[in-house]
Design a protein around this motif. Structure first.
Motif, short mmCIF file in Angstrom:
data_model
loop_
_atom_site.label_atom_id
_atom_site.label_comp_id
_atom_site.label_asym_id
_atom_site.label_seq_id
_atom_site.Cartn_x
_atom_site.Cartn_y
_atom_site.Cartn_z
N GLY A 16 3.73 2.05 -4.70
CA GLY A 16 2.41 2.69 -4.77
C GLY A 16 2.57 4.18 -4.98
N PRO A 17 1.44 4.86 -5.10
CA PRO A 17 1.44 6.25 -5.59
C PRO A 17 1.72 7.31 -4.53
CG PRO A 17 -0.78 5.49 -5.19
CD PRO A 17 0.10 4.33 -4.87
N GLY A 18 1.73 6.98 -3.26
CA GLY A 18 1.96 8.03 -2.25
C GLY A 18 1.40 7.62 -0.91
N GLY A 93 8.33 4.46 -7.24
CA GLY A 93 6.97 4.99 -7.14
C GLY A 93 6.00 4.22 -8.03
N GLY A 94 4.77 4.05 -7.57
CA GLY A 94 3.74 3.39 -8.37
C GLY A 94 4.11 1.95 -8.65
N ASP A 95 4.12 1.60 -9.92
CA ASP A 95 4.52 0.25 -10.35
C ASP A 95 5.88 0.35 -11.05
OD1 ASP A 95 3.60 -2.66 -11.13
OD2 ASP A 95 4.53 -1.75 -12.90
N PRO A 96 6.79 -0.60 -10.80
CA PRO A 96 8.14 -0.48 -11.38
C PRO A 96 8.16 -0.56 -12.90
CG PRO A 96 8.05 -2.26 -9.74
CD PRO A 96 6.65 -1.76 -9.92
N TYR A 176 0.94 10.29 -18.16
CA TYR A 176 1.91 10.47 -17.08
C TYR A 176 2.89 11.55 -17.54
CZ TYR A 176 0.66 5.92 -14.91
OH TYR A 176 0.03 4.87 -14.30
N MET A 177 3.44 12.29 -16.61
CA MET A 177 4.54 13.25 -16.89
C MET A 177 4.17 14.24 -17.99
SD MET A 177 7.59 10.41 -16.99
CE MET A 177 6.70 9.26 -18.01
N GLY A 178 2.91 14.67 -18.03
CA GLY A 178 2.50 15.45 -19.18
C GLY A 178 2.18 16.92 -18.92
N ILE A 203 -4.66 15.68 -12.00
CA ILE A 203 -4.59 15.26 -10.59
C ILE A 203 -3.13 15.28 -10.13
CG2 ILE A 203 -5.16 13.46 -8.91
CD1 ILE A 203 -6.91 12.26 -11.28
N ARG A 204 -2.89 16.05 -9.10
CA ARG A 204 -1.53 16.09 -8.54
C ARG A 204 -1.55 15.52 -7.13
NH1 ARG A 204 0.84 21.54 -8.65
NH2 ARG A 204 -0.83 21.98 -7.20
N SER A 205 -0.42 14.94 -6.71
CA SER A 205 -0.27 14.35 -5.37
C SER A 205 -1.40 13.38 -5.08
CB SER A 205 -0.22 15.42 -4.28
OG SER A 205 0.79 16.32 -4.53
N ALA A 234 2.02 15.40 -12.13
CA ALA A 234 0.58 15.15 -12.08
C ALA A 234 0.16 14.33 -13.28
CB ALA A 234 -0.17 16.47 -12.06
N LEU A 235 -1.07 13.86 -13.22
CA LEU A 235 -1.62 13.07 -14.33
C LEU A 235 -2.65 13.90 -15.08
CD1 LEU A 235 -2.50 9.77 -12.45
CD2 LEU A 235 -0.68 10.03 -14.14
N ILE A 236 -2.82 13.55 -16.36
CA ILE A 236 -3.90 14.14 -17.15
C ILE A 236 -4.83 12.98 -17.50
CG2 ILE A 236 -4.49 15.40 -19.26
CD1 ILE A 236 -1.42 16.11 -19.43
N1 SAH Z 1 6.03 4.15 -12.03
C1 SAH Z 1 5.15 5.21 -11.70
C2 SAH Z 1 5.19 6.34 -12.69
C3 SAH Z 1 6.49 7.07 -12.73
S1 SAH Z 1 6.49 8.35 -13.93
C4 SAH Z 1 3.74 4.67 -11.53
O1 SAH Z 1 3.49 3.51 -11.85
O2 SAH Z 1 2.87 5.39 -11.05
C5 SAH Z 1 6.19 9.75 -12.92
C6 SAH Z 1 4.84 10.32 -13.24
O3 SAH Z 1 3.83 9.55 -12.61
C7 SAH Z 1 4.61 11.74 -12.71
O4 SAH Z 1 5.14 12.67 -13.61
C8 SAH Z 1 3.11 11.79 -12.67
O5 SAH Z 1 2.59 12.01 -13.95
C9 SAH Z 1 2.75 10.39 -12.26
N2 SAH Z 1 2.54 10.25 -10.81
C10 SAH Z 1 3.23 9.50 -9.96
N3 SAH Z 1 2.70 9.57 -8.72
C11 SAH Z 1 1.62 10.37 -8.83
C12 SAH Z 1 0.63 10.83 -7.91
N4 SAH Z 1 0.65 10.46 -6.63
N5 SAH Z 1 -0.34 11.64 -8.36
C13 SAH Z 1 -0.39 12.02 -9.64
N6 SAH Z 1 0.52 11.62 -10.56
C14 SAH Z 1 1.51 10.81 -10.16
#
Ligand code: SAH
Length: 514
Positions: A16-18, A93-96, A176-178, A203-205, A234-236
């Motif tokens: 998940g994202p955090g 992090g997030g989805d694999p 992502y990563m932008g 959006i960050r964190s 962060a995301l755009i």
């Molecule tokens: N597998 C992950 C993405 C990994 S790439 C997923 O599914 O979420 C890493 C990028 O994900 C970061 O550069 C950022 O753009 C984004 N990211 C991951 N966690 C984030 C968060 N909590 N808030 C904003 N962007 C996030």
């Protein structure tokens, strides 16, 4: 568990994202049964609490430009560990499988005949937009959404991204990563037909209480990011749905959002207060000033336990006393029935809840959660306790007030130390990390949290922070100690409990103090 019959297995798990609540139940189950966990930079380390004590924890944290382990080393580690017959949790992090290189790892495992399973996770685009109040799709505004890597150099001649199609091809675009490439991404989108008036958000964190969001349009978002020194990761998000945030934002509208709070109570006791404040949006720093350790010599407690039948009352003054008392009781071969003829008094609702964990309810729970209130409560039952024996399992540094006053009422009081409070050590950097950011409030839930904090700051040569601390105190005794030590108390709890303290903190900020 090591598996001798077959090869090990790798679970590619989305963390998940955090927000630690956003892992799946299946993900948690896999963590619980893993022998090894291999985890990334953006994974919330709190999730590691699900791994067993024996589980080997390998951090491979990839942050931009700082590779702790290369991708091929990570792949090799997974293959080797599973090859040894171990169950491996690969926590990402997030989805694999979304920009997580999970596919590459899975291919490596497949190539080596290592069994694996993929446990999806909540990806950043879904989670962070939800927490920012931006629906990814919305009837009438966006019927399609695209996830795009922003990592690619936008000036690259042979782009993998078909800018001509993607710029106007989906209602909502999430990169992502932008962030580093933001100006290039914006210019590519505009060049390829997306209007400069299109709403955009950064959006960050996302999903953490430190989440930050900036909104604007393609025309001004890059300038806004630069002005605010907005940093990756962060995301755009781009698209009309971004405008819904104005009406739908919820996460960063919670009453304590953006407030920085320090919790000074022991790690064991911090969780309820910490959760309460986090749920209200606060950014919480746990900085325990007390480490609770059972006494090294249990002889006094053991003697009292063996004579439990001769006591008419037992008084628990804290949840620590409850936990350590019962652990010892069980170690000595007894169970809760040993207390069947003893009346139980507790100070504080938390202490009562702790008691309930052992199947017992208190006979006396004074309205006021202080020693003074407890003495009054005993007085209101009857005036004298001349033939009564009372046992108080307490801290080594308990105040004398309770035994002395109960003694005056005729009771024969035995106080046994069951735990001691130690002051944890902190480096100057660890202190700076918490107090350097000028927290809005420092919560104090006992006198010792105040005096120990002063002690810690002096020891690390960081007394400078004492003047700026704004305290939130649970009760009059704590506030008095703070007063004596020169610490300003900005919030005094109306009710001397954790919920009471939280209510008073809410009232304080509702008055909008800066
Ligand atoms: N597998 C992950 C993405 C990994 S790439 C997923 O599914 O979420 C890493 C990028 O994900 C970061 O550069 C950022 O753009 C984004 N990211 C991951 N966690 C984030 C968060 N909590 N808030 C904003 N962007 C996030």
């Amino acid at each position: 568990m090591r598996n001798s019959r077959e090869r090990g297995k790798v679970y590619l798990i989305g963390a998940g994202p955090g927000d630690e609540g956003l892992i799946t139940l299946k993900g948690v189950e896999c963590l619980k049964r893993s022998d090894v966990v291999v985890y990334d930079y953006l994974v919330n380390e709190k999730l590691l609490k699900y791994c067993g004590a024996e589980c080997e924890k390998i951090y491979v944290g990839k942050s931009a430009n700082k590779h702790t382990m290369s991708q091929s080393e990570i792949n090799r580690t997974l293959v080797e560990k599973a090859g040894d017959g171990l169950t491996v949790a690969r926590l990402k992090g997030g989805d694999p499988f979304i920009f997580g290189r999970g596919g590459e790892e899975a291919l490596e495992l497949a190539g080596n005949n290592i069994p694996f399973e993929v446990v999806p996770g909540v990806t950043a685009a879904v989670a962070a937009l939800s927490y920012a109040g931006i629906p990814l799709t919305h009837r009438g505004l966006a019927s399609t959404a695209a996830f795009i890597t922003g990592h690619e150099d936008p000036a690259k001649k042979e782009s993998d991204i078909n800018w001509g199609k993607i710029s106007t091809g989906a209602g909502t675009l999430v990169f992502y990563m932008g962030i580093k490439n933001l100006p290039g991404i914006v210019s590519n989108l505009k060049k390829n037909g997306r209007s400069g008036k299109t709403p955009a958000a950064l959006i960050r964190s996302g999903t953490l209480n430190s989440q930050e969001t900036i909104t604007g349009t393609l025309d001004n978002i890059a300038a806004k990011a630069e002005e605010k020194n907005f940093k990756p990761p962060a995301l755009i998000a781009v698209g009309e749905v971004v405008n819904l945030r104005e009406k739908l934002r919820w996460f960063d509208k919670r009453p304590l959002y953006g407030k920085r709070m320090v919790i000074t109570r022991s790690r064991e006791q911090a969780s309820v207060l910490s959760k309460n404040l986090k749920d209200l949006g606060a950014y919480v720093f746990e900085f325990p000033t007390i480490a609770i350790k059972p006494v090294t010599d249990f002889s006094e407690l053991d003697k009292a336990v063996k004579e439990l039948g001769s006591f008419t009352w037992i008084i628990f003054t804290s949840i620590n006393g409850v936990d350590i008392f019962f652990n010892r009781l069980f170690t000595l071969g007894y169970d809760s029935r040993a207390l069947k003829n003893v009346k139980i008094a507790v100070i504080g609702k938390g202490t009562a809840e702790g008691l309930l964990n052992f199947g017992l309810k208190p006979d006396l729970l004074p309205d006021s959660f202080t020693s003074e209130g407890t003495v009054e409560a005993f007085k209101s039952i009857k005036a004298g306790y001349s033939s009564e024996k009372m046992l108080i399992p307490s801290s080594e540094i308990a105040r004398d007030y309770l035994p002395v006053e109960l003694g005056k009422m005729g009771a024969d009081v035995t106080t046994v130390p069951v735990y001691r409070n130690e002051i944890p050590e902190y480096s100057a950097q660890a202190v700076d990390a918490v107090f350097g950011g000028n927290p809005d409030l420092v919560t104090f839930t006992s006198s010792s949290t105040v005096s120990n904090l002063v002690n810690i700051l002096k020891k690390s040569k960081k007394e400078c922070y004492l003047n700026c601390i704004k305290g939130a105190s649970i009760g009059p005794v704590t506030s008095e100690t703070a007063g004596k030590l020169g610490i300003t108390i900005a919030v005094n709890a109306g009710e001397h409990t954790i919920p009471g303290l939280v209510d008073s903190i809410l009232e304080y900020f509702a008055g909008d103090p800066k």
